[in-house]
Design a protein around this motif. Sequence first.
Motif, PDB file in Angstrom:
ATOM      1  N   LEU A 137       0.828  -1.234  -0.057  1.00 20.14           N
ATOM      2  CA  LEU A 137      -0.042  -0.004  -0.174  1.00 20.14           C
ATOM      3  C   LEU A 137       0.851   1.306   0.009  1.00 20.14           C
ATOM      4  CD1 LEU A 137      -2.740  -0.938   2.731  1.00 20.14           C
ATOM      5  CD2 LEU A 137      -3.074  -0.996   0.351  1.00 20.14           C
ATOM      6  N   PRO A 138       0.317   2.254  -0.564  1.00 20.06           N
ATOM      7  CA  PRO A 138       1.116   3.427  -0.104  1.00 20.06           C
ATOM      8  C   PRO A 138       1.301   3.734   1.092  1.00 20.06           C
ATOM      9  CG  PRO A 138      -0.701   3.645  -2.155  1.00 20.06           C
ATOM     10  CD  PRO A 138      -0.779   2.301  -1.432  1.00 20.06           C
ATOM     11  N   GLU A 139       2.158   4.820   1.457  1.00 25.50           N
ATOM     12  CA  GLU A 139       2.346   5.130   2.800  1.00 25.50           C
ATOM     13  C   GLU A 139       1.427   5.653   3.480  1.00 25.50           C
ATOM     14  OE1 GLU A 139       4.733   5.156   6.229  1.00 25.50           O
ATOM     15  OE2 GLU A 139       4.966   4.044   4.363  1.00 25.50           O
ATOM     16  N   ALA A 140       0.648   6.789   2.770  1.00 26.21           N
ATOM     17  CA  ALA A 140      -0.479   7.366   3.260  1.00 26.21           C
ATOM     18  C   ALA A 140      -1.799   6.404   3.644  1.00 26.21           C
ATOM     19  CB  ALA A 140      -0.932   8.461   2.403  1.00 26.21           C
ATOM     20  N   ASP A 141      -1.861   5.636   2.751  1.00 24.63           N
ATOM     21  CA  ASP A 141      -2.940   4.538   2.999  1.00 24.63           C
ATOM     22  C   ASP A 141      -2.478   3.830   4.063  1.00 24.63           C
ATOM     23  OD1 ASP A 141      -4.417   5.609   1.044  1.00 24.63           O
ATOM     24  OD2 ASP A 141      -3.773   4.026  -0.471  1.00 24.63           O
ATOM     25  N   ARG A 142      -1.325   3.246   4.143  1.00 25.89           N
ATOM     26  CA  ARG A 142      -0.893   2.422   5.456  1.00 25.89           C
ATOM     27  C   ARG A 142      -1.041   3.053   6.604  1.00 25.89           C
ATOM     28  NH1 ARG A 142       3.185   1.229   8.481  1.00 25.89           N
ATOM     29  NH2 ARG A 142       4.260   3.418   7.910  1.00 25.89           N
ATOM     30  N   ARG A 143      -0.475   4.315   6.758  1.00 27.54           N
ATOM     31  CA  ARG A 143      -0.706   5.087   7.971  1.00 27.54           C
ATOM     32  C   ARG A 143      -2.301   5.185   8.442  1.00 27.54           C
ATOM     33  NH1 ARG A 143       3.743   9.902   7.556  1.00 27.54           N
ATOM     34  NH2 ARG A 143       5.543   8.548   7.517  1.00 27.54           N
ATOM     35  N   ALA A 144      -2.980   5.400   7.254  1.00 22.44           N
ATOM     36  CA  ALA A 144      -4.523   5.538   7.686  1.00 22.44           C
ATOM     37  C   ALA A 144      -5.120   4.288   8.346  1.00 22.44           C
ATOM     38  CB  ALA A 144      -5.284   5.889   6.533  1.00 22.44           C
ATOM     39  N   PHE A 145      -4.646   3.113   7.689  1.00 23.06           N
ATOM     40  CA  PHE A 145      -5.154   1.720   8.178  1.00 23.06           C
ATOM     41  C   PHE A 145      -4.515   1.464   9.372  1.00 23.06           C
ATOM     42  CE2 PHE A 145      -6.181   0.925   3.588  1.00 23.06           C
ATOM     43  CZ  PHE A 145      -7.745   0.982   3.497  1.00 23.06           C
ATOM     44  N   ALA A 146      -3.370   1.867   9.617  1.00 27.60           N
ATOM     45  CA  ALA A 146      -2.799   1.683  10.865  1.00 27.60           C
ATOM     46  C   ALA A 146      -3.443   2.282  11.983  1.00 27.60           C
ATOM     47  CB  ALA A 146      -1.112   1.626  10.881  1.00 27.60           C
ATOM     48  N   LEU A 147      -3.759   3.763  11.365  1.00 28.37           N
ATOM     49  CA  LEU A 147      -4.523   4.592  12.516  1.00 28.37           C
ATOM     50  C   LEU A 147      -5.717   4.067  12.837  1.00 28.37           C
ATOM     51  CD1 LEU A 147      -4.359   7.458  14.195  1.00 28.37           C
ATOM     52  CD2 LEU A 147      -5.398   8.324  12.168  1.00 28.37           C
ATOM     53  N   GLN A 148      -6.639   3.560  11.893  1.00 32.77           N
ATOM     54  CA  GLN A 148      -7.743   3.058  12.202  1.00 32.77           C
ATOM     55  C   GLN A 148      -7.693   1.702  13.122  1.00 32.77           C
ATOM     56  OE1 GLN A 148      -9.772   1.521   8.466  1.00 32.77           O
ATOM     57  NE2 GLN A 148     -11.533   0.736   9.615  1.00 32.77           N
ATOM     58  N   VAL A 149      -6.766   0.902  13.120  1.00 36.28           N
ATOM     59  CA  VAL A 149      -6.551  -0.248  14.148  1.00 36.28           C
ATOM     60  C   VAL A 149      -6.425   0.237  15.403  1.00 36.28           C
ATOM     61  CG1 VAL A 149      -5.200  -2.107  14.520  1.00 36.28           C
ATOM     62  CG2 VAL A 149      -5.782  -1.924  12.101  1.00 36.28           C
ATOM     63  N   GLN A 150      -5.484   1.348  15.573  1.00 37.74           N
ATOM     64  CA  GLN A 150      -5.187   1.953  16.811  1.00 37.74           C
ATOM     65  C   GLN A 150      -6.282   2.455  17.463  1.00 37.74           C
ATOM     66  OE1 GLN A 150      -1.959   4.959  16.540  1.00 37.74           O
ATOM     67  NE2 GLN A 150      -2.133   5.123  18.745  1.00 37.74           N
ATOM     68  N   ASP A 151      -7.184   3.442  16.709  1.00 37.50           N
ATOM     69  CA  ASP A 151      -8.550   3.956  17.069  1.00 37.50           C
ATOM     70  C   ASP A 151      -9.594   2.978  17.663  1.00 37.50           C
ATOM     71  OD1 ASP A 151      -7.476   6.166  16.639  1.00 37.50           O
ATOM     72  OD2 ASP A 151      -8.389   6.670  14.602  1.00 37.50           O
ATOM     73  N   GLN A 152      -9.570   1.781  16.979  1.00 38.68           N
ATOM     74  CA  GLN A 152     -10.615   0.769  17.124  1.00 38.68           C
ATOM     75  C   GLN A 152     -10.219  -0.115  18.202  1.00 38.68           C
ATOM     76  OE1 GLN A 152     -13.538   0.357  15.877  1.00 38.68           O
ATOM     77  NE2 GLN A 152     -13.103   2.094  14.534  1.00 38.68           N
ATOM     78  N   ALA A 153      -8.814  -0.227  18.520  1.00 43.78           N
ATOM     79  CA  ALA A 153      -8.263  -1.003  19.810  1.00 43.78           C
ATOM     80  C   ALA A 153      -8.410   0.006  21.018  1.00 43.78           C
ATOM     81  CB  ALA A 153      -6.908  -1.252  19.592  1.00 43.78           C
ATOM     82  N   ALA A 154      -8.234   0.988  20.731  1.00 43.35           N
ATOM     83  CA  ALA A 154      -8.577   2.159  21.944  1.00 43.35           C
ATOM     84  C   ALA A 154     -10.033   2.116  22.321  1.00 43.35           C
ATOM     85  CB  ALA A 154      -8.089   3.633  21.595  1.00 43.35           C
ATOM     86  N   ARG A 155     -10.837   2.305  21.359  1.00 42.14           N
ATOM     87  CA  ARG A 155     -12.185   1.883  21.515  1.00 42.14           C
ATOM     88  C   ARG A 155     -12.490   0.670  22.421  1.00 42.14           C
ATOM     89  NH1 ARG A 155     -17.189   1.572  16.912  1.00 42.14           N
ATOM     90  NH2 ARG A 155     -19.029   1.386  18.373  1.00 42.14           N
ATOM     91  N   LEU A 156     -12.128  -0.572  21.806  1.00 36.55           N
ATOM     92  CA  LEU A 156     -12.178  -1.622  22.498  1.00 36.55           C
ATOM     93  C   LEU A 156     -11.899  -1.556  23.908  1.00 36.55           C
ATOM     94  CD1 LEU A 156     -11.545  -4.382  19.795  1.00 36.55           C
ATOM     95  CD2 LEU A 156     -13.597  -4.029  20.829  1.00 36.55           C
ATOM     96  N   HIS A 157     -10.552  -0.790  24.197  1.00 36.70           N
ATOM     97  CA  HIS A 157     -10.051  -0.829  25.477  1.00 36.70           C
ATOM     98  C   HIS A 157     -11.046   0.051  26.479  1.00 36.70           C
ATOM     99  CE1 HIS A 157      -7.170  -0.251  28.803  1.00 36.70           C
ATOM    100  NE2 HIS A 157      -7.444   0.930  28.678  1.00 36.70           N
TER     101      HIS A 157
END
Length: 377
Positions: free
Chosen positions: A168-188
Amino acid sequence: WIDVSRTLKGQYGARATREVINDNQTSTMYVAAPVRQGNELLGVLTVAKPMSTVQKFIDRAEHDILISGLWLLGLSLLVGVLVTGWIVWSVRRLRDYARRVERGQRDDQVQPPSLPGELGDLAVAMQGMRERLEGREHIEEMVRAMTHELKSPLAAIGGAAELLQDELPEADRRAFALQVQDQAARLHVLVERLLELSKLEHRRSLDHQTPLNLPQALAPAIERARQRAERQQISLLCDWGPAADADLTEGLTGEADLLQIAVGNVLDNALDFAPRGSQIRLSLHRDPQAWRLVICDQGPGVPDYALARLGERFYSTPRPAHGDEPARKGSGLGLAIVRQIMQLHGGHLSWANVQPGLCVTLHFTLASPTSSKPHRR
């Protein structure tokens, strides 16, 4: 004479003879006894007594027996009515208790009737059965709601993880990584609040009650919220007014830690909805029998259809977007936790739309905190 003849023969000489054959009142009783000198029978002595002379004693005895029997019958009927009435009253109390439980009334409104004997044991058994059934229902509802709430973040994390496996392009990779981080924080946050709510729902009373000065007790929670407010360029104002100098310890007790959690959750909700550059105001008011802590934001408020459902477990409305941050959905547990904490303190929670924003009010009564178990639903 029969009595004389029997006595002369050595038998028991007694007889009763009626002067009028069909009239028992004319009967006369004769009793004869032998007269002896040594072994020689000299004669017979007969004593006669008319029945009419003893009839009044017989009538009096019959009257006394009749009156006593009527009294005994009346007392038996009275005792029977009282016992039957007590049993019916007790059974109706048990029936009403079961009906109130069936209608799902709050625990502090539904207490098992206090009854003696076996009916009391039955009431205690019904209460135990009710608590066990409520506990089971509570777990089932919790599992269903939690499963529903976990599906969305887990699906988002799973989808992002699959995409991150590709080039993936770097911008998309960061966006998806940020999404995983946000959802993990939401689960926490969801898990932490769910555990906190579960502990509160199973508490019947406050563990450590101390006199409270609300501005001092709530200062740590307000300071934590102020740091977040500064990052969002939101002003957090505390307007204690005359209450800041009043004696707030009179009749107001509770647990400061729990109240900090409650106020922190309300402030978190306000910060989620308040736009940048707006204000969140906290004010304290004294009523004759209560204190009111009012927290108002300048956000969009809550739709009318959602007002009645605020405070339900897992019910939440979408948060507005703030700058580059996308709109997100809350856990739906913040106000549910606040409601449980207020019930433990003998108070309650209310809210209303204002222009602009939403005002949430925490009502603290001056009576001692309630010892009843908060409602689980």
